[in-house]
Scaffold this motif. Structure first.
Motif, PDB file in Angstrom:
ATOM      1  N   LEU A 396     -12.542  71.946  -0.727  1.00  0.00           N
ATOM      2  CA  LEU A 396     -13.696  71.160  -1.142  1.00  0.00           C
ATOM      3  C   LEU A 396     -13.762  69.809  -0.442  1.00  0.00           C
ATOM      4  O   LEU A 396     -14.853  69.273  -0.231  1.00  0.00           O
ATOM      5  N   HIS A 397     -12.603  69.255  -0.105  1.00  0.00           N
ATOM      6  CA  HIS A 397     -12.561  67.968   0.602  1.00  0.00           C
ATOM      7  C   HIS A 397     -11.225  67.860   1.324  1.00  0.00           C
ATOM      8  O   HIS A 397     -10.199  68.328   0.825  1.00  0.00           O
ATOM      9  N   HIS A 398     -11.263  67.257   2.510  1.00  0.00           N
ATOM     10  CA  HIS A 398     -10.063  67.100   3.326  1.00  0.00           C
ATOM     11  C   HIS A 398     -10.034  65.689   3.890  1.00  0.00           C
ATOM     12  O   HIS A 398     -11.001  65.241   4.521  1.00  0.00           O
ATOM     13  N   TYR A 399      -8.944  64.978   3.628  1.00  0.00           N
ATOM     14  CA  TYR A 399      -8.763  63.636   4.180  1.00  0.00           C
ATOM     15  C   TYR A 399      -7.442  63.593   4.921  1.00  0.00           C
ATOM     16  O   TYR A 399      -6.403  64.025   4.405  1.00  0.00           O
ATOM     17  N   GLN A 400      -7.469  63.088   6.165  1.00  0.00           N
ATOM     18  CA  GLN A 400      -6.266  62.929   6.972  1.00  0.00           C
ATOM     19  C   GLN A 400      -6.141  61.469   7.378  1.00  0.00           C
ATOM     20  O   GLN A 400      -7.148  60.817   7.701  1.00  0.00           O
ATOM     21  N   VAL A 401      -4.914  60.937   7.352  1.00  0.00           N
ATOM     22  CA  VAL A 401      -4.699  59.529   7.676  1.00  0.00           C
ATOM     23  C   VAL A 401      -5.162  59.263   9.106  1.00  0.00           C
ATOM     24  O   VAL A 401      -5.048  60.135   9.985  1.00  0.00           O
ATOM     25  N   PRO A 402      -5.699  58.082   9.383  1.00  0.00           N
ATOM     26  CA  PRO A 402      -6.282  57.841  10.717  1.00  0.00           C
ATOM     27  C   PRO A 402      -5.258  57.764  11.838  1.00  0.00           C
ATOM     28  O   PRO A 402      -5.552  58.143  12.965  1.00  0.00           O
ATOM     29  N   THR A 403      -4.059  57.260  11.571  1.00  0.00           N
ATOM     30  CA  THR A 403      -3.053  57.108  12.622  1.00  0.00           C
ATOM     31  C   THR A 403      -1.706  57.600  12.116  1.00  0.00           C
ATOM     32  O   THR A 403      -1.500  57.776  10.914  1.00  0.00           O
ATOM     33  N   ASP A 404      -0.770  57.812  13.060  1.00  0.00           N
ATOM     34  CA  ASP A 404       0.571  58.251  12.682  1.00  0.00           C
ATOM     35  C   ASP A 404       1.336  57.172  11.930  1.00  0.00           C
ATOM     36  O   ASP A 404       2.287  57.467  11.205  1.00  0.00           O
ATOM     37  N   GLU A 405       0.944  55.903  12.124  1.00  0.00           N
ATOM     38  CA  GLU A 405       1.629  54.820  11.419  1.00  0.00           C
ATOM     39  C   GLU A 405       1.211  54.754   9.953  1.00  0.00           C
ATOM     40  O   GLU A 405       1.919  54.172   9.125  1.00  0.00           O
ATOM     41  N   THR A 406       0.071  55.326   9.615  1.00  0.00           N
ATOM     42  CA  THR A 406      -0.408  55.333   8.233  1.00  0.00           C
ATOM     43  C   THR A 406       0.244  56.487   7.481  1.00  0.00           C
ATOM     44  O   THR A 406       0.284  57.606   7.981  1.00  0.00           O
ATOM     45  N   GLN A 407       0.736  56.214   6.288  1.00  0.00           N
ATOM     46  CA  GLN A 407       1.434  57.236   5.512  1.00  0.00           C
ATOM     47  C   GLN A 407       0.892  57.281   4.090  1.00  0.00           C
ATOM     48  O   GLN A 407       0.434  56.273   3.550  1.00  0.00           O
TER      49      GLN A 407
END
Length: 567
Positions: A396-407
């Protein structure tokens, strides 16, 4: 659909999202500063946040701050059942500011001053095992385990110990859910070779002989107890760290059943191996056990500990009932691939079968037909994300962190004050839908949005993760390693050919027969020489053994045998 909310915690701080819509919602506890720990109350009214400088409690419904606690090193938190108190735990240490025996577990009253420096009660608990005190659902009694006793407080009056349960050693205390009459379970570990045991008491009668249920067992290092919703039945999970039989690296786990009616028996499992998960249905007196070596076995038991349904064998390690108890998910997360199967608990029919790849976290939404999965740090530090799904496996919804440094570190739903109505159970999955949901070939996370990367990624014709074959001559020409292996095989075949022994000729066979005769004659003459020595001993008057006399008597036979061989 009822509006619902969930919270994310990570390097970007705290964020509140709404569902449906999955849009960020402004709230009083929003912060871009990293938070070390977040805790939500059971009914979703309060949230506690430690931001590294202080611990703050917020009212989620009224969107305001309740109180601030002057504790910057809080690592664990828990609300009391009726949200009157907050318990905090920090690492025990001794320093100039914290002398020895300074409490590291503190109980704070939430309706006190907006700024608090002194807790209502505190004590020392060095480890995190059974660190929190346990309340009854109406907060009439609160229990905490010490080394050799259990202290019981009443009506949140921590200035006086109302009752005590004294034993030689206390490994843990458990308070059954439900209102009066209350029940307390006590775990006493093995002492000087004696049996470890669990005893269930009616509140107020704590003599050793007054237990309403008793279960003892040997070779137990750890013990946990899970009560059903009414608090009348419980499952004891007794485990040891080392399996002396050598059949399991993970030690040994045994399950027992006890009830306030005095029942006490062992739960029989049909497959050897570890126990991965045990969960009660939140609305029924049934429980599911995942056990046995992988692929593990899943079994549904009734309150009499009789198996009533088998879920088959698969790679699972978690059991997740929705809040209403009419659906359950059998999942394999963590070091497993993310297999999920949903069942209808009414008739145990399979509803869906799919894979949530790289998932390390799962939690049902309060509505009971939607759930969230996450790839969280520190379990997986790359490609952190969260997804909202329905029971059929649709994203229904998918969110992925913008950068590898973001956790992302934590996900949690905000529970409503009351349980929502049970959702409509979807129709069972057809065989075609189940076949379509079977696992496909593994693709790395970076290649899942584009074309599949070639498996021979070391070839010079790979560009952008896609293999582009060259001319026919290039593809048919063997590599240097293949040519080297071919030369090795040829040299080996030549060496075997050279080492072959030729078949013997007639002359060789005759020579072999002559050699055997000469060898036998030499052995016979050697025996004649030994007989001559024995005759000399007889002439000197020495008494010989019977076998030596038999050897002398065989002299004529040996002479005849030599003459026959020399012909």
């Amino acid at each position: 659909m009822t509006q619902q909310y969930f919270i994310t915690r990570g390097t970007e701080g705290l964020k509140k999202y709404s569902y449906p819509g999955c849009e960020t919602v402004e709230s009083v506890f929003d912060t871009k500063k990293r938070c070390s720990v977040v805790c939500m109350s059971k009914n979703g009214q309060y949230i506690a946040v430690c931001n590294g400088s202080e611990t703050i409690v917020f009212d989620v419904e009224e969107n305001r701050m309740i109180t601030s606690l002057s504790r910057s090193r809080t690592m664990l938190m828990k609300f009391s059942p009726k949200n009157t108190h907050l318990v905090t735990w920090k690492q025990y240490q001794v320093s100039e500011d914290c002398p020895e025996n300074t409490p590291n577990v503190e109980i704070w009253k939430l309706d006190a001053e907006p700024q608090q420096d002194k807790p209502a009660y505190g004590y020392v608990k060095r480890g995190q095992t059974h660190w929190t005190p346990l309340w009854s659902d109406d907060e009439f009694t609160c229990a905490r385990a010490c080394n050799a006793e259990v202290q019981l407080f009443e009506n949140n009056d921590f200035s006086t110990v109302a009752k005590r349960i004294q034993r030689e050693k206390v490994g843990g205390v458990f308070v059954a859910p439900g209102d009066d009459p209350y029940h307390i379970a006590l775990y006493v570990p093995s002492i000087k070779g004696a049996h470890a045991f669990v005893q269930l008491y009616l509140y107020g009668t704590f003599e050793k002989t007054a237990a309403v249920a008793h279960r003892s067992f040997m070779k137990v290092d750890n013990c946990d107890i899970k009560f059903n919703k009414s608090g009348k039945c419980a499952i004891i999970i007794a485990s040891n760290d080392v399996d002396k039989t050598g059949s399991s690296y993970y030690g040994q786990t045994l399950l027992y059943f006890i009830s306030i009616r005095g029942e006490s028996n062992q739960i029989v499992l049909k497959k050897n191996g570890p126990v991965y998960s045990v969960e009660w249905n939140p609305q029924r007196d049934e429980f599911i056990v995942l056990y046995g070596f992988m692929p593990c076995k899943g079994t549904l038991f009734n309150v009499k500990c009789d198996p009533i349904h088998e879920f088959g064998e698969n790679h699972y390690n978690e059991i997740l009932f929705n809040p209403q108890g009419n659906m359950v998910g059998l999942c394999g997360f963590g070091n497993l691939r993310g297999k999920i199967k949903f069942y209808d608990t009414e008739n145990n029919k399979l509803l869906s079968d799919f894979v949530a790849a790289d998932a390390t976290f799962f939690e049902w939404a309060p509505c009971g037909d939607v759930f969230i999965t996450g790839t969280l740090s520190p379990r997986l530090r790359q490609d952190n994300e969260f997804k909202l799904w329905d029971v059929s496996g649709k994203i229904l919804h998918h969110y992925q962190v913008p950068t590898d440094e973001t956790q992302l570190w934590q996900l949690m739903w905000i529970n409503p004050a009351t349980l929502l109505p049970p959702p409509v159970v979807p129709r069972p999955a057809t065989s075609k839908e189940i076949a379509a949901g079977k696992p496909q070939a593994y693709r790395p996370p970076g290649s899942r949005q584009g074309p599949a990367a070639a498996t021979r990624s070391l070839l010079p014709n790979v560009q952008g993760g896609v293999y582009k074959p060259g001319s026919d001559a290039q593809r048919n020409q063997p590599s240097r390693q293949a040519q080297k292996n071919q030369r090795k095989r040829e040299n080996r075949a030549k060496q075997i050919e050279d080492e072959k022994v030729p078949e013997p000729t007639m002359q060789d066979l005759q020579s072999t027969i002559v050699d055997e005769r000469e060898k036998k004659v030499r052995n016979l003459k050697k025996k004649l020489h030994q007989i001559e020595k024995l005759k000399g001993q007889v002439a000197q008057g020495k008494t010989l053994e019977k076998n030596q006399m038999d050897k002398i008597a065989s002299e004529n036979d040996l002479i005849e045998e030599i003459k026959r061989l020399e012909l």
